[in-house]
Design an enzyme around this catalytic site. Sequence first.
Site, PDB file in Angstrom:
ATOM      1  CB  CYS A 130      -0.977  -0.027   1.158  1.00 46.62           C
ATOM      2  SG  CYS A 130      -2.368   1.112   0.939  1.00 46.62           S
ATOM      3  CG  HIS A 233      -3.406  -3.435   3.235  1.00 49.76           C
ATOM      4  ND1 HIS A 233      -2.418  -3.077   4.128  1.00 49.76           N
ATOM      5  CD2 HIS A 233      -3.901  -2.278   2.725  1.00 49.76           C
ATOM      6  CE1 HIS A 233      -2.320  -1.759   4.168  1.00 49.76           C
ATOM      7  NE2 HIS A 233      -3.210  -1.249   3.327  1.00 49.76           N
ATOM      8  CD  GLU A 235      -1.312  -6.122   5.349  1.00 55.52           C
ATOM      9  OE1 GLU A 235      -1.883  -5.066   5.702  1.00 55.52           O
ATOM     10  OE2 GLU A 235      -0.861  -6.294   4.191  1.00 55.52           O
TER      11      GLU A 235
END
Length: 255
Positions: A130, A233, A235
């Site tokens: 990001c 994102h 993660e």
Amino acid sequence: MSRIKENFGGRVNGPSNFMVKPVIGIVLDWDDRPTYSAYPWYALRENYARVIEQAGGIPILLPHHCDQIPDFVKLISGLLIPGGDYDIDPAHYGEKICHERVVCKASRTAFELKLAQAAYQKNLPILGICGGHQLINVLMGGTLIQHIPATVESSISHEQTEPKHQATHWIHVEKESLLFKLWETSEIQVNSTHHQAIKKLGDNLKVVASASDGVIEAIEHVGERFCLGVQWHPEHLSTSYDYKIFEAFISACQK
């Protein structure tokens, strides 16, 4: 420092040629608003560190100490630049702030740029997520769209209201890319939580994924080095494709 690197950041020479876990530096966020504490504080969402550990790395968290950058890059085997609720000061790419939504954190950006430059010069693998994806582009001489709704006509909500672990829009992945090699597909869904995006592409970078409205969703270095930026994102592990990014990153850090 060299002993730490010997123990945690490279190969161990021996009969089994055992590969130890690479140390991955993750930049912390910083703020002085009296939310978590009445005093200035560092923070990082837990899932950044957890996914690095799951993929086989040892996460360490890096405070914004510019004088320690030479020591940091000796210690780590790879650098993860995470996102955050802030923007890169447009002065870093030759512009002035042109929208009220632009909110900067000068000290974090200064540290990240210096750290990323040092890691790049040392040829350490770099993963930008990001805001980290945008920082890689600025580091390489690129520019940013300061506020997507003011510039891009789109039906895509790049600041989704759904929980961030949910994928909400499709992206197209270029076949000549690391991401296509990892995924073996050219269309996947991702989450989306950003109001800025890449405008002019930086030097030695190529666009490898885009949304249907033209917003750049991933960039890679044109050479052999591992330098990857993704606008979403991963993660949060919204899909099974996300985890493969971290596996590839950790694998690059072991070489």
